[in-house]
Scaffold this motif. Structure first.
Motif, mmCIF file in Angstrom:
data_model
loop_
_atom_site.group_PDB
_atom_site.id
_atom_site.type_symbol
_atom_site.label_atom_id
_atom_site.label_comp_id
_atom_site.label_asym_id
_atom_site.label_seq_id
_atom_site.Cartn_x
_atom_site.Cartn_y
_atom_site.Cartn_z
ATOM 1 N N ILE A 146 79.884 0.417 17.469
ATOM 2 C CA ILE A 146 80.329 -0.458 16.620
ATOM 3 C C ILE A 146 80.931 0.109 15.216
ATOM 4 C CG2 ILE A 146 78.894 -2.091 14.779
ATOM 5 C CD1 ILE A 146 76.455 -2.230 16.852
ATOM 6 N N GLU A 147 82.156 -0.186 14.965
ATOM 7 C CA GLU A 147 82.748 0.187 13.927
ATOM 8 C C GLU A 147 83.025 1.511 14.020
ATOM 9 O OE1 GLU A 147 81.474 -1.852 10.481
ATOM 10 O OE2 GLU A 147 82.165 -3.704 10.852
ATOM 11 N N GLY A 148 83.076 2.272 15.056
ATOM 12 C CA GLY A 148 83.472 3.681 15.206
ATOM 13 C C GLY A 148 82.005 4.363 15.270
ATOM 14 N N LYS A 149 80.805 3.930 15.325
ATOM 15 C CA LYS A 149 79.774 4.707 15.285
ATOM 16 C C LYS A 149 79.077 4.358 16.502
ATOM 17 C CE LYS A 149 75.361 5.316 12.857
ATOM 18 N NZ LYS A 149 74.589 4.940 11.772
ATOM 19 N N LYS A 150 78.639 5.488 17.547
ATOM 20 C CA LYS A 150 78.002 5.188 18.693
ATOM 21 C C LYS A 150 76.612 4.973 18.570
ATOM 22 C CE LYS A 150 81.071 7.496 21.897
ATOM 23 N NZ LYS A 150 81.133 8.972 22.976
ATOM 24 N N TYR A 151 76.091 4.353 19.692
ATOM 25 C CA TYR A 151 74.640 4.086 20.091
ATOM 26 C C TYR A 151 74.605 4.302 21.460
ATOM 27 C CZ TYR A 151 75.004 1.975 15.273
ATOM 28 O OH TYR A 151 74.945 1.934 13.784
ATOM 29 N N TYR A 152 73.365 4.786 22.072
ATOM 30 C CA TYR A 152 72.942 4.910 23.244
ATOM 31 C C TYR A 152 71.787 4.137 23.620
ATOM 32 C CZ TYR A 152 75.912 8.975 22.462
ATOM 33 O OH TYR A 152 76.937 9.946 22.166
ATOM 34 N N GLY A 212 61.881 -2.877 29.197
ATOM 35 C CA GLY A 212 62.810 -3.172 27.896
ATOM 36 C C GLY A 212 63.837 -2.251 27.740
ATOM 37 N N TYR A 213 64.406 -2.164 26.645
ATOM 38 C CA TYR A 213 65.481 -0.895 26.108
ATOM 39 C C TYR A 213 65.275 -0.785 24.731
ATOM 40 C CZ TYR A 213 67.799 -3.746 30.119
ATOM 41 O OH TYR A 213 68.121 -4.417 31.179
ATOM 42 N N ILE A 214 65.967 0.431 24.695
ATOM 43 C CA ILE A 214 65.601 1.222 23.350
ATOM 44 C C ILE A 214 66.980 1.845 22.940
ATOM 45 C CG2 ILE A 214 64.774 3.316 24.123
ATOM 46 C CD1 ILE A 214 62.869 3.445 21.754
ATOM 47 N N ALA A 215 67.475 1.737 21.722
ATOM 48 C CA ALA A 215 68.655 2.322 21.450
ATOM 49 C C ALA A 215 68.739 3.398 20.243
ATOM 50 C CB ALA A 215 69.645 1.100 21.032
ATOM 51 N N LEU A 216 69.423 4.555 20.674
ATOM 52 C CA LEU A 216 69.433 5.342 19.739
ATOM 53 C C LEU A 216 70.667 5.682 18.990
ATOM 54 C CD1 LEU A 216 67.707 8.248 21.935
ATOM 55 C CD2 LEU A 216 66.550 6.792 20.451
ATOM 56 N N GLU A 217 70.525 6.171 17.777
ATOM 57 C CA GLU A 217 71.779 6.250 17.085
ATOM 58 C C GLU A 217 72.440 7.414 17.393
ATOM 59 O OE1 GLU A 217 71.445 5.678 12.807
ATOM 60 O OE2 GLU A 217 70.124 3.754 12.993
ATOM 61 N N ASN A 218 73.585 7.875 16.774
ATOM 62 C CA ASN A 218 74.475 8.746 17.118
ATOM 63 C C ASN A 218 73.742 9.973 17.021
ATOM 64 O OD1 ASN A 218 76.995 9.620 18.315
ATOM 65 N ND2 ASN A 218 77.819 10.048 16.393
ATOM 66 N N VAL A 254 70.767 11.053 17.993
ATOM 67 C CA VAL A 254 70.092 10.595 19.399
ATOM 68 C C VAL A 254 68.827 11.108 19.128
ATOM 69 C CG1 VAL A 254 71.928 11.543 20.622
ATOM 70 C CG2 VAL A 254 70.543 13.349 20.006
ATOM 71 N N SER A 255 68.181 10.767 17.693
ATOM 72 C CA SER A 255 66.927 10.873 17.461
ATOM 73 C C SER A 255 66.429 9.456 16.697
ATOM 74 C CB SER A 255 66.609 12.072 16.215
ATOM 75 O OG SER A 255 65.459 12.447 15.774
ATOM 76 N N THR A 256 67.208 8.955 16.185
ATOM 77 C CA THR A 256 66.685 7.765 15.243
ATOM 78 C C THR A 256 66.907 6.474 16.173
ATOM 79 O OG1 THR A 256 67.415 8.795 13.179
ATOM 80 C CG2 THR A 256 67.012 6.509 13.024
ATOM 81 N N VAL A 257 65.900 5.678 16.120
ATOM 82 C CA VAL A 257 65.938 4.692 16.952
ATOM 83 C C VAL A 257 66.734 3.388 16.114
ATOM 84 C CG1 VAL A 257 64.374 2.756 17.940
ATOM 85 C CG2 VAL A 257 63.565 4.921 18.054
ATOM 86 N N LYS A 258 67.675 2.868 16.704
ATOM 87 C CA LYS A 258 68.523 1.548 16.142
ATOM 88 C C LYS A 258 67.670 0.462 16.337
ATOM 89 C CE LYS A 258 71.583 -0.965 14.797
ATOM 90 N NZ LYS A 258 72.000 -1.143 13.421
ATOM 91 N N GLY A 259 67.145 0.062 17.398
ATOM 92 C CA GLY A 259 66.415 -1.005 17.781
ATOM 93 C C GLY A 259 65.625 -0.982 19.334
#
Length: 241
Positions: free
Chosen positions: A112-118, A133-139, A141-146
């Protein structure tokens, strides 16, 4: 044939059973492609939801292709073994029944606008049946995006509340590593009193749904462990840039 005879009754019943069974089989076969497509679209919507992107059924495909840049599957050592559509089609419900060495672990990379999520698929056990379910981590790789969760048979008003936005939002910005750098996941904690603390690796549980909450805790920790080596490698590449 005498319509009042037992033979007539049995033959009539047998014919009706065949007709009904044939009709149901035809209906199931005819509807399966539509059902499969609905499952595919819902999967895309759930993946997008973890990164804060909402899309209608009509928009799901296009939106998914816009933001999801990689579809991967890892082995239990964190090595990529499958890419593309084959990775997307992996059924986690079947994978978790296999031996660890035979499992494949799907992973979706978003931009999203050059920022990766896993985005990582989850599956575990609730009080009565499977939860997932699904869990997304920010770049980092420690912070939960959602996160999004669903279930097969949890109790309405109690464990079934894991599907509610107010519960899922509690996971946003939580960390899966503690302050010492140890992987701990995110604990759904009964009697939680941490307020809005996003560094304590815990969220408030649902009242009356302790076992379901424990299932969510275990599901997150157990599934994420298989991705740690891959995610650490990706984070190292970012640090070197």
């Amino acid at each position: 044939m005498n319509r009042d005879s037992n033979a007539y009754t049995f033959i009539f019943a047998a014919i009706m059973v065949v007709i009904v069974a044939t009709t149901l089989a035809f209906a199931a076969t005819s509807l399966k492609p539509r059902q499969d497509e609905n499952v595919r679209i819902e999967k895309m919507q759930n993946i997008l939801s973890t990164i804060g992107i909402e899309a209608s059924k009509e928009e799901a495909q296009e939106t998914y292709e816009k933001y999801i840049t990689e579809e991967l599957a890892l082995d239990n050592n964190g090595e990529i073994v499958v890419e593309g559509e084959e990775a997307f089609k992996i059924d986690l419900a079947k994978e978790v029944k296999k031996d660890e060495e035979q499992q494949r672990f799907p992973l979706y990379v978003a931009d999203i606008e050059g920022k990766k999520y896993y985005v990582i698929p989850l599956r575990g056990a609730g009080l009565w049946d499977a939860i997932w379910g699904y869990i997304a981590l920010e770049n980092d790789v420690s912070t939960v995006k959602g996160a999004v969760f669903d279930h097969k048979g949890e109790t309405p008003g109690l464990g079934a509340e894991i599907t509610q936005a107010w519960f899922q939002e509690r996971f946003e910005n939580e960390k899966i590593y503690d302050t010492s750098g140890n992987f701990v996941g995110v604990t759904v904690q009964k009697g939680y009193s941490g307020g809005n603390d996003k560094d304590d690796n815990a969220v408030d549980a649902i009242s009356g749904a302790t076992i379901t909450g424990d299932g969510v805790t275990a599901m997150i920790k157990d599934r994420l462990e298989y991705y740690l080596s891959y995610l650490k490698e990706q984070n190292s590449k970012v640090a070197l840039k």
